[in-house]
Scaffold this motif. Structure first.
Motif, mmCIF file in Angstrom:
data_model
loop_
_atom_site.group_PDB
_atom_site.id
_atom_site.type_symbol
_atom_site.label_atom_id
_atom_site.label_comp_id
_atom_site.label_asym_id
_atom_site.label_seq_id
_atom_site.Cartn_x
_atom_site.Cartn_y
_atom_site.Cartn_z
ATOM 1 N N LEU A 142 60.551 -3.844 -33.943
ATOM 2 C CA LEU A 142 59.419 -5.060 -33.004
ATOM 3 C C LEU A 142 60.594 -5.872 -32.163
ATOM 4 O O LEU A 142 61.579 -6.345 -32.819
ATOM 5 N N VAL A 143 60.187 -6.167 -31.122
ATOM 6 C CA VAL A 143 60.812 -7.206 -30.302
ATOM 7 C C VAL A 143 59.966 -8.334 -29.941
ATOM 8 O O VAL A 143 58.962 -8.040 -29.481
ATOM 9 N N VAL A 144 60.539 -9.432 -30.281
ATOM 10 C CA VAL A 144 59.573 -10.926 -30.036
ATOM 11 C C VAL A 144 60.457 -11.294 -28.931
ATOM 12 O O VAL A 144 61.775 -11.857 -29.148
ATOM 13 N N ARG A 145 59.804 -11.641 -27.771
ATOM 14 C CA ARG A 145 60.297 -12.548 -26.783
ATOM 15 C C ARG A 145 59.972 -14.016 -26.703
ATOM 16 O O ARG A 145 58.707 -14.277 -26.919
ATOM 17 N N THR A 146 60.636 -14.993 -26.903
ATOM 18 C CA THR A 146 60.372 -16.266 -26.950
ATOM 19 C C THR A 146 60.673 -16.986 -25.705
ATOM 20 O O THR A 146 60.816 -16.563 -24.694
ATOM 21 N N VAL A 188 56.703 -18.168 -29.023
ATOM 22 C CA VAL A 188 56.499 -16.800 -28.775
ATOM 23 C C VAL A 188 55.628 -16.405 -27.503
ATOM 24 O O VAL A 188 54.649 -16.775 -27.436
ATOM 25 N N LEU A 189 56.160 -15.624 -26.650
ATOM 26 C CA LEU A 189 55.636 -15.167 -25.470
ATOM 27 C C LEU A 189 54.888 -13.669 -25.787
ATOM 28 O O LEU A 189 53.762 -13.560 -25.231
ATOM 29 N N ARG A 190 55.732 -12.815 -26.291
ATOM 30 C CA ARG A 190 55.104 -11.592 -26.461
ATOM 31 C C ARG A 190 55.653 -10.926 -27.664
ATOM 32 O O ARG A 190 56.749 -11.045 -27.862
ATOM 33 N N VAL A 191 54.911 -9.765 -28.074
ATOM 34 C CA VAL A 191 55.586 -8.867 -29.076
ATOM 35 C C VAL A 191 55.506 -7.509 -28.514
ATOM 36 O O VAL A 191 54.366 -7.029 -28.131
ATOM 37 N N GLU A 192 56.711 -6.777 -28.387
ATOM 38 C CA GLU A 192 56.732 -5.434 -28.180
ATOM 39 C C GLU A 192 57.125 -4.407 -29.105
ATOM 40 O O GLU A 192 57.877 -4.910 -30.159
ATOM 41 N N ASP A 193 56.831 -3.004 -28.804
ATOM 42 C CA ASP A 193 57.362 -2.260 -29.801
ATOM 43 C C ASP A 193 58.893 -1.867 -29.428
ATOM 44 O O ASP A 193 59.324 -2.389 -28.536
ATOM 45 N N ARG A 194 59.505 -0.806 -30.054
ATOM 46 C CA ARG A 194 60.840 -0.380 -29.879
ATOM 47 C C ARG A 194 61.008 0.322 -28.331
ATOM 48 O O ARG A 194 62.166 0.151 -27.996
ATOM 49 N N ASP A 195 59.845 0.887 -27.898
ATOM 50 C CA ASP A 195 60.009 1.185 -26.615
ATOM 51 C C ASP A 195 59.755 0.409 -25.335
ATOM 52 O O ASP A 195 59.504 0.749 -24.256
#
Length: 810
Positions: A315-319, A571-578
């Motif tokens: 998981l990728v969390v962009r702040t 937190v702006l968004r949560v993305e998967d590994r892709d």
């Protein structure tokens, strides 16, 4: 068929049985063989049934593939820089090609010489291990693949020396060999095996014990690490160097037998010392460690709610954190705190410092774990204190801990609520307590804008005046509150704008009394102080209710945003590994917390703080230009130093003080303008230089005060058409007085252009016209009034019924 047929068949069977019985009696070994065959068949069937029953209890192929695909969660800044990584263990995965060949040779020579010949279970080695064990010499027969199965799935397989564990281990090893090639198995094994000290995998082991990468390990170092695999604690080279050396030499001997030393002298190698270069490889804290702690916890909870694995699903969390702003904030806090610490050390090292606070130091000793331990061993309180006082190392550590200044810093973007920088303490390694989010301290004068904002919203103007004089306010029946300032009151009438700019407690206390602490608390909560308890007492306006730095900067961001509250967003968004979006977070819709016209007046008054008031060092010392507003804050005896500065694009604030509020800073450097202001000023100076902010930006233009709606405001009654006749009001009854009847020698009659004359409180049964429900008493509109003022030099006693003394030019 004739009836004699069954009889003939029965007769033949009986004859066969008799002949078989005579044969077995003549040859008993045949009977034994039959019995053994039958038992073997039954045992085999039972064994197969038992093994089959264990297959569902072992990891499946999907679980095995997931291990190789495991990818930690990552938390990033808004510009893509890493803030934190969520790993189950402190591990850095390296490909097999980047691992020293000496490691591979040592591993195969010691742990599994036939690794490339078997399919997960080495029957020859298993049989030999069973034979040695039966002879009383316990020996393991697990292959590298079986060890990997045990390491990857400790809960499913277990580690107990039982038949069930060995069967599960073998089943899982066979499955692993079905899924992975031999080199893949070696790579996974070397990257997952533990080496103590939170070092997982060969890369972290190499860095921990020899301060080098795995590809750089020589034959001695490789043999040492591989030797640990037989028992990491028992052969720990740090705590058990002799055992580790002996085990290393056994591995070297195995390498020699396999011809892997390539002509090197075994005896010479075995005489070599360990030569460790040990250093724990703790997880790096990252640029914003205090915030990262919260974000890790948040991501774990988010992943659980959404059926994800925060540690393995990539998981990728962009702040919202800006990496450049964060770096500048850390540097500013470090630089200014180091300067302040030198002053603090000088304070506490002197004769009037630590030594002079014997009682307080004794209390610190009583609160220590060492004191509790001494008491538990039977020492009396006095004996324990004396023993610890005599311990120089303990006393030095105690003083360093208690007198270490701490700080917090946070920067928030008005309008969006984006948190751009977050510094929870001076050093996360020394203090994990977050002084932005967790610490609640008295805000002092940084709370005053809420008082003035409430007054401006009720119709007050920046040029309205109150006397800067000693004030006594009756609190209850027997207590009198006497707020004061560092200097003596001037005795002059001071505009509300000047009172805020120069942070006058006497004027603010009177204003709080007139506005009411309930209304002040309501404005503070509306603007953003929403998590801390605000006690609605008269001293609230001077900042006596503890709050967090995050709340205060949020409230100032609301003021910078035309009086509109937007909650902080990290937190702006949560993305998967892709890179696929899983969830996005947008700024909340703004809430109008303060009327725009009132907010505009307040913002302009706060400009005066940095232009000519207590925050003027922002201009003079730090050379900041442009549209800026802010407020300093200092609490009783310099316990806390605060400063918050608002720029149209960013609002930042800092707090400075000791963790233990029983310790205070000195006047020369502990006031907010001298402790916290330099941190904020340093940050803005560097941010503007780096062009992170636009120096020409302006705050949103506020509507003119005439656009305010004063219909439900008791102060707003001053904006209605004025009366033409002079008016004097008795402060006790609120009734008009006959000017001619007042004895001239006892009162000074001062003409005023505008004044607030408060009538008696409304009865409880009367309807409350105030839309905000605070029940403020009504006001009488006037153009000119004669206010009865006290003689010069005496304290102005504000009775239970509010009275306003506001003659301009007094």
């Amino acid at each position: 068929m004739s009836s004699s047929t069954p009889d003939r068949a029965a007769s033949r069977l009986a004859g066969l049985a008799r002949r078989t019985g005579r044969g077995l009696r003549r040859h008993p070994w045949l009977l034994l063989g039959v019995l053994l065959l039958a038992a073997a068949g039954i045992a085999t069937a039972m064994a197969l049934s038992y093994v089959t029953s264990l297959i569902p209890l072992t990891p499946g192929i999907g679980d095995l593939r997931k291990v190789q695909a495991e990818q930690p969660g990552v938390i990033l800044t808004a510009d893509g820089q890493p803030l934190a990584v969520l790993r189950r263990a402190n591990r850095q995965w390296v490909p097999l090609a980047e691992i020293s060949p000496h490691v591979l040779d040592a591993l195969l020579a010691t742990e599994d010489q036939r690794f490339y010949a078997h399919h997960g279970v080495d029957l020859r080695r298993t049989a030999a291990a069973a034979l040695h064990t039966a002879r009383g010499r316990l020996q393991g027969g697990s292959t590298i693949t079986q060890q990997l199965a045990r390491n990857l799935f400790p809960e499913e397989i277990g580690r107990a020396p039982t038949v069930e564990r060995k069967i599960k281990e073998a089943i899982t090893a066979l499955r692993i060999e079905q899924v992975y090639g031999k080199d893949e198995i070696l790579e996974i094994y070397l990257n997952t095996v533990p080496f103590l000290y939170n070092a997982w995998g060969i890369e972290m082991a190499a860095r921990t014990y020899f301060d080098k990468a795995a590809r750089e390990l020589d034959v001695l170092e490789s043999a040492t690490l591989v030797g640990m695999l037989k028992g990491t604690s028992y052969y720990n080279p740090v705590t058990n160097p002799r055992r580790a050396l002996q085990r290393r030499n056994i591995v070297l001997a195995q390498l020699d037998r396999q011809g892997k030393l390539q002509g090197a002298d075994l005896a010479a190698l075995q005489q070599s010392p360990l030569r460790l270069d040990f250093e724990r490889q703790d997880e790096p804290p990252g640029p914003a460690p205090h915030l990262s702690v919260q974000l890790r916890r948040w991501l774990i909870e988010w992943a659980e709610r959404h059926g994800r694995d925060a540690y393995a699903d990539g998981l990728v969390v962009r702040t919202t954190i800006d990496a450049r702003a964060q770096a500048l904030a850390v540097e500013a806090v470090d630089r200014q705190a180091a300067r302040l610490q030198k002053l603090a050390d000088a304070q506490w090292n002197g004769r009037t410092g630590w030594r002079s606070r014997a009682d307080l130091v004794a209390q610190f000793i009583r609160e220590s774990a060492q004191f509790q331990a001494a008491r538990a061993h039977g020492l009396s309180e006095q004996e324990a204190i004396e023993r610890l006082r005599a311990d120089a190392d303990f006393m030095q550590a105690l003083r360093e801990d208690k007198t270490r200044l701490q700080a917090g810093f946070v920067a928030i973007e008005p309008g969006t609520g984006y948190v751009r920088a977050w510094v929870g303490s001076r050093d996360f390694a020394l203090d994990q307590f977050d002084h932005v989010q967790q610490a609640r301290r008295q805000p002092g004068s940084t709370f005053k804008p809420f008082v003035y904002g409430a007054a401006f919203e009720q119709g007050a103007r920046p040029d309205d005046r109150l006397l800067d004089q000693a004030v006594e306010i009756q609190v209850g029946t027997s207590e009198v509150w006497r707020p004061s300032d560092m200097g003596q009151p001037s005795g002059e009438a001071m505009t509300l704008s000047d009172a805020l700019a120069f942070s006058r407690n006497t004027v603010t206390a009177q204003l709080t009394r007139l506005i009411g602490p309930d209304r002040v608390a309501l404005v503070a909560r509306s603007l953003g102080v929403r998590d801390s308890r605000l006690d609605p007492v008269l001293s609230l306006g001077l900042g006596t209710s503890p709050v967090t730095l995050r709340e205060m900067v949020t409230a100032y961001a609301s003021i910078a945003n035309n009086g509109q509250y937007v909650p902080p967003l990290v937190v702006l968004r949560v993305e998967d590994r892709d890179g696929k979006l899983l969830e996005a977070f947008e700024p909340a819709a703004p809430e109008q917390a303060l009327l725009p016209a009132a907010n505009g007046i307040l913002l302009d008054a706060m400009r005066g703080v940095v232009d000519r008031g207590t925050g003027a060092a922002i201009r003079s010392r730090h050379g900041l230009k442009g549209d800026l507003a802010g407020k300093t804050g200092t609490t009783q005896e310099n316990t806390d130093g605060w400063f918050i500065l608002a720029h149209p694009r960013l609002v930042a604030g800092a707090w400075v003080g000791y963790n233990d509020s029983r310790l205070t800073m000195q006047d020369a450097w502990g006031q907010g303008a001298r402790s916290a202001l330099p941190m904020v000023g340093d940050f803005f100076q560097q941010a503007l230089k780096a062009r992170l902010l636009d120096a020409k930006a302006r705050f949103p233009k506020a509507p003119e005060p005439s656009a305010m709606e004063p219909a439900n405001s008791w102060w707003g009654a001053l904006l209605t058409p004025p009366r033409s006749d002079p008016l004097v009001v008795d402060p006790g009854s609120g009734a008009p007085l006959d000017v001619q009847a007042l004895p001239a020698p006892d009162a000074a009659f001062l003409p005023v252009q505008r004044a607030v004359v408060v009538a008696p409180p409304r009865s409880p049964a009367a309807p409350d016209p105030d839309t905000r429900g605070m029940g403020a008493p009504p006001a009488l509109p006037i153009e000119r009034a004669i206010v009865v003022a006290p003689p010069r030099g005496e304290a102005a006693v504000v009775p239970a019924m509010p009275a306003v003394v506001a003659p301009p030019g007094w």
